[in-house]
Write a protein that holds these residues in place. Structure first.
Motif, PDB file in Angstrom:
ATOM      1  N   TYR A   1     -11.009  13.540   1.222  1.00  0.00           N
ATOM      2  CA  TYR A   1      -9.836  12.742   1.580  1.00  0.00           C
ATOM      3  C   TYR A   1      -9.214  12.086   0.349  1.00  0.00           C
ATOM      4  CZ  TYR A   1     -13.190   8.807   1.534  1.00  0.00           C
ATOM      5  OH  TYR A   1     -14.156   7.889   1.176  1.00  0.00           O
ATOM      6  N   VAL A   2      -7.953  11.662   0.526  1.00  0.00           N
ATOM      7  CA  VAL A   2      -7.293  10.767  -0.424  1.00  0.00           C
ATOM      8  C   VAL A   2      -6.827   9.559   0.376  1.00  0.00           C
ATOM      9  CG1 VAL A   2      -5.068  11.996  -0.175  1.00  0.00           C
ATOM     10  CG2 VAL A   2      -5.454  10.496  -2.141  1.00  0.00           C
ATOM     11  N   GLN A   3      -7.034   8.382  -0.161  1.00  0.00           N
ATOM     12  CA  GLN A   3      -6.608   7.165   0.528  1.00  0.00           C
ATOM     13  C   GLN A   3      -6.244   6.111  -0.514  1.00  0.00           C
ATOM     14  OE1 GLN A   3     -10.147   6.596   2.890  1.00  0.00           O
ATOM     15  NE2 GLN A   3     -11.035   5.126   1.473  1.00  0.00           N
ATOM     16  N   ALA A   4      -5.630   5.027  -0.046  1.00  0.00           N
ATOM     17  CA  ALA A   4      -5.170   3.999  -0.982  1.00  0.00           C
ATOM     18  C   ALA A   4      -5.281   2.627  -0.356  1.00  0.00           C
ATOM     19  CB  ALA A   4      -3.717   4.266  -1.383  1.00  0.00           C
ATOM     20  N   ASP A   5      -5.455   1.644  -1.221  1.00  0.00           N
ATOM     21  CA  ASP A   5      -5.274   0.254  -0.799  1.00  0.00           C
ATOM     22  C   ASP A   5      -4.230  -0.362  -1.724  1.00  0.00           C
ATOM     23  OD1 ASP A   5      -6.565  -0.366  -3.173  1.00  0.00           O
ATOM     24  OD2 ASP A   5      -8.460  -0.905  -2.211  1.00  0.00           O
TER      25      ASP A   5
ATOM     26  N   PHE B   1      -1.065   8.253   8.299  1.00  0.00           N
ATOM     27  CA  PHE B   1      -2.159   7.607   7.585  1.00  0.00           C
ATOM     28  C   PHE B   1      -2.938   6.735   8.572  1.00  0.00           C
ATOM     29  CE2 PHE B   1       1.106   8.631   4.631  1.00  0.00           C
ATOM     30  CZ  PHE B   1       0.457   8.980   3.463  1.00  0.00           C
TER      31      PHE B   1
ATOM     32  N   ILE C   1       2.250   5.277  -0.135  1.00  0.00           N
ATOM     33  CA  ILE C   1       1.987   6.577   0.484  1.00  0.00           C
ATOM     34  C   ILE C   1       1.510   7.512  -0.621  1.00  0.00           C
ATOM     35  CG2 ILE C   1       3.083   8.560   1.600  1.00  0.00           C
ATOM     36  CD1 ILE C   1       5.040   6.530   2.854  1.00  0.00           C
ATOM     37  N   VAL C   2       0.356   8.106  -0.421  1.00  0.00           N
ATOM     38  CA  VAL C   2      -0.203   8.954  -1.476  1.00  0.00           C
ATOM     39  C   VAL C   2      -0.500  10.348  -0.941  1.00  0.00           C
ATOM     40  CG1 VAL C   2      -1.226   7.036  -2.727  1.00  0.00           C
ATOM     41  CG2 VAL C   2      -2.568   8.204  -0.973  1.00  0.00           C
TER      42      VAL C   2
ATOM     43  N   ILE D   1       0.845  -1.187   0.000  1.00  0.00           N
ATOM     44  CA  ILE D   1       0.000   0.000   0.000  1.00  0.00           C
ATOM     45  C   ILE D   1       0.880   1.237   0.000  1.00  0.00           C
ATOM     46  CG2 ILE D   1      -1.787   1.262   1.251  1.00  0.00           C
ATOM     47  CD1 ILE D   1      -2.617  -1.505   2.397  1.00  0.00           C
TER      48      ILE D   1
ATOM     49  N   GLN E   1      -0.370   4.630  10.675  1.00  0.00           N
ATOM     50  CA  GLN E   1       1.025   4.518  10.233  1.00  0.00           C
ATOM     51  C   GLN E   1       1.607   5.930  10.186  1.00  0.00           C
ATOM     52  OE1 GLN E   1       2.366   3.996   6.064  1.00  0.00           O
ATOM     53  NE2 GLN E   1       3.147   2.017   6.749  1.00  0.00           N
TER      54      GLN E   1
ATOM     55  N   PHE F   1      -4.599  14.878   8.149  1.00  0.00           N
ATOM     56  CA  PHE F   1      -4.146  16.272   8.225  1.00  0.00           C
ATOM     57  C   PHE F   1      -4.443  16.763   9.635  1.00  0.00           C
ATOM     58  CE2 PHE F   1      -5.025  15.261   3.876  1.00  0.00           C
ATOM     59  CZ  PHE F   1      -3.973  15.837   3.189  1.00  0.00           C
TER      60      PHE F   1
ATOM     61  N   LEU G   1       4.228  12.628   8.241  1.00  0.00           N
ATOM     62  CA  LEU G   1       3.104  12.141   7.451  1.00  0.00           C
ATOM     63  C   LEU G   1       2.411  11.051   8.257  1.00  0.00           C
ATOM     64  CD1 LEU G   1       4.696  11.773   3.891  1.00  0.00           C
ATOM     65  CD2 LEU G   1       3.086  13.529   4.642  1.00  0.00           C
TER      66      LEU G   1
ATOM     67  N   TRP H   1      -5.866   2.911   3.520  1.00  0.00           N
ATOM     68  CA  TRP H   1      -5.159   3.874   4.369  1.00  0.00           C
ATOM     69  C   TRP H   1      -5.406   5.286   3.869  1.00  0.00           C
ATOM     70  CZ3 TRP H   1      -2.184   2.422   8.638  1.00  0.00           C
ATOM     71  CH2 TRP H   1      -2.050   1.042   8.818  1.00  0.00           C
ATOM     72  N   ARG H   2      -5.904   6.129   4.783  1.00  0.00           N
ATOM     73  CA  ARG H   2      -6.262   7.510   4.444  1.00  0.00           C
ATOM     74  C   ARG H   2      -5.202   8.471   4.968  1.00  0.00           C
ATOM     75  NH1 ARG H   2     -12.209   9.293   5.959  1.00  0.00           N
ATOM     76  NH2 ARG H   2     -12.536   7.581   4.479  1.00  0.00           N
ATOM     77  N   LYS H   3      -4.818   9.411   4.116  1.00  0.00           N
ATOM     78  CA  LYS H   3      -3.856  10.433   4.530  1.00  0.00           C
ATOM     79  C   LYS H   3      -4.531  11.413   5.482  1.00  0.00           C
ATOM     80  CE  LYS H   3      -0.348  13.461   2.483  1.00  0.00           C
ATOM     81  NZ  LYS H   3      -0.580  14.755   3.104  1.00  0.00           N
TER      82      LYS H   3
ATOM     83  N   VAL I   1      -8.632   3.208   7.642  1.00  0.00           N
ATOM     84  CA  VAL I   1     -10.051   3.500   7.875  1.00  0.00           C
ATOM     85  C   VAL I   1     -10.944   2.299   7.614  1.00  0.00           C
ATOM     86  CG1 VAL I   1      -9.816   5.980   7.508  1.00  0.00           C
ATOM     87  CG2 VAL I   1     -10.236   4.473   5.549  1.00  0.00           C
TER      88      VAL I   1
ATOM     89  N   PRO J   1      -6.661  17.782   0.221  1.00  0.00           N
ATOM     90  CA  PRO J   1      -7.661  17.020   0.973  1.00  0.00           C
ATOM     91  C   PRO J   1      -7.900  17.646   2.342  1.00  0.00           C
ATOM     92  CG  PRO J   1      -6.058  15.552  -0.009  1.00  0.00           C
ATOM     93  CD  PRO J   1      -5.545  16.935  -0.208  1.00  0.00           C
ATOM     94  N   ASN J   2      -9.079  17.364   2.889  1.00  0.00           N
ATOM     95  CA  ASN J   2      -9.499  17.982   4.138  1.00  0.00           C
ATOM     96  C   ASN J   2      -9.601  19.497   3.967  1.00  0.00           C
ATOM     97  OD1 ASN J   2     -10.278  17.891   6.882  1.00  0.00           O
ATOM     98  ND2 ASN J   2      -8.238  18.533   7.516  1.00  0.00           N
TER      99      ASN J   2
END
Lengths: 134, 119
Positions: free
Chosen positions: A104-108, B67, A66-67, A64, B110, B79, B65, B75-77, B70, A82-83
């Motif tokens: 938001y921005v998120q990733a899998d 994350f 880091i974005v 996964i 993380q 703020f 940083l 994984w959500r960034k 969720v 985001p936010n």
């Protein structure tokens, strides 16, 4: 065995400094790299919150990633993170809210996801600039 | 004379190209823009129930940083305090990275702490 190090100190700083902030580059510390970057153009539906868009990142070996990302309405000159709300082109006041929100921005392991609200009664074209870091 | 280490991406000439985006490694302490490569100090994953302090021992505010997981594998960034009413955010002091969760349910965070002083 003596440790081999490559380091470049900031101008005016000693290469023998022990403070990591005195260096432009120091091979003892992992540095962030852009593994992938791109843009994605989307159209937000009118008067709809919680809209999610996805983009495959094709980085499965890195699990996964880091974005991070920034969004820009096609009608605006500034980006928003985001936010955060967008801010209208002119007339924005301290504390005022835009009508498009980048939630938001998120990733899998397969995709990056971008989530928006749109309070406008019309569709909104948005371009997303994203970065995958590692 | 400055010190330089540059490695150009494929298709670019490291001797003539001036765009840092065209390099996988761009280090030049004589550059007027003073490009700095951020330097990782530590990274880890912790379970956060409400507030978790991560001591960084740097005595300044470092770039971080964070994350949050969720949902399973997503994984959500994060703020600062979230504008959309979600429950996950973080703060940084001169002593701690402070991980916040007001959801009432513990989840994985993380974090990445860098040596780079942001103040």
């Amino acid at each position: 065995m003596t440790q081999q190090v490559i380091k470049v100190a900031k101008k005016g700083k000693s290469a023998h400094s022990l403070d990591p902030n005195d260096f432009v580059f120091h091979s003892s510390y992992n540095t962030f790299k852009i593994l992938k970057e791109g843009t994605k153009t989307i159209t937000l539906s009118a008067s709809t919150n919680n809209q999610t868009f996805s983009e495959a990142h094709d980085l499965a070996p890195f699990t996964i990633p880091i974005v991070t990302a920034f969004a820009k309405r096609d009608s605006a000159s500034q980006v928003f993170a985001p936010n955060g709300f967008d801010v209208e082109l002119w007339g924005a006041k301290l504390g005022s809210a835009g009508d498009v929100t980048f939630n938001y921005v998120q990733a899998d392991k397969d995709n990056i996801y971008f989530n928006f609200d749109n309070a406008k009664g019309t569709t909104v074209a948005v371009t997303i600039r994203y970065f995958i870091l590692g | 004379m400055g010190q330089t280490i540059k490695v150009a991406l494929s298709g670019y000439d490291a001797e003539t190209d001036k765009n840092p985006d065209h390099f996988s490694l761009f280090v030049d302490n004589d550059d007027s823009n003073d490009y700095i490569l951020i330097k990782e100090k530590e990274t880890d994953t912790v379970i956060v129930s409400s507030t978790t302090n991560i001591s960084h021992d740097l005595a300044y505010i470092p770039f971080c940083l964070v994350f949050a997981e969720v949902s399973d594998g997503v994984w959500r960034k994060l703020f600062g305090f979230p504008i959309n009413g979600s429950n996950y955010w973080f703060e940084v002091s001169t002593t701690n990275l402070i991980l916040r969760n007001t959801s009432g349910s513990p989840i994985n965070y993380q974090y990445h702490i860098f040596y780079d002083n942001i103040t």
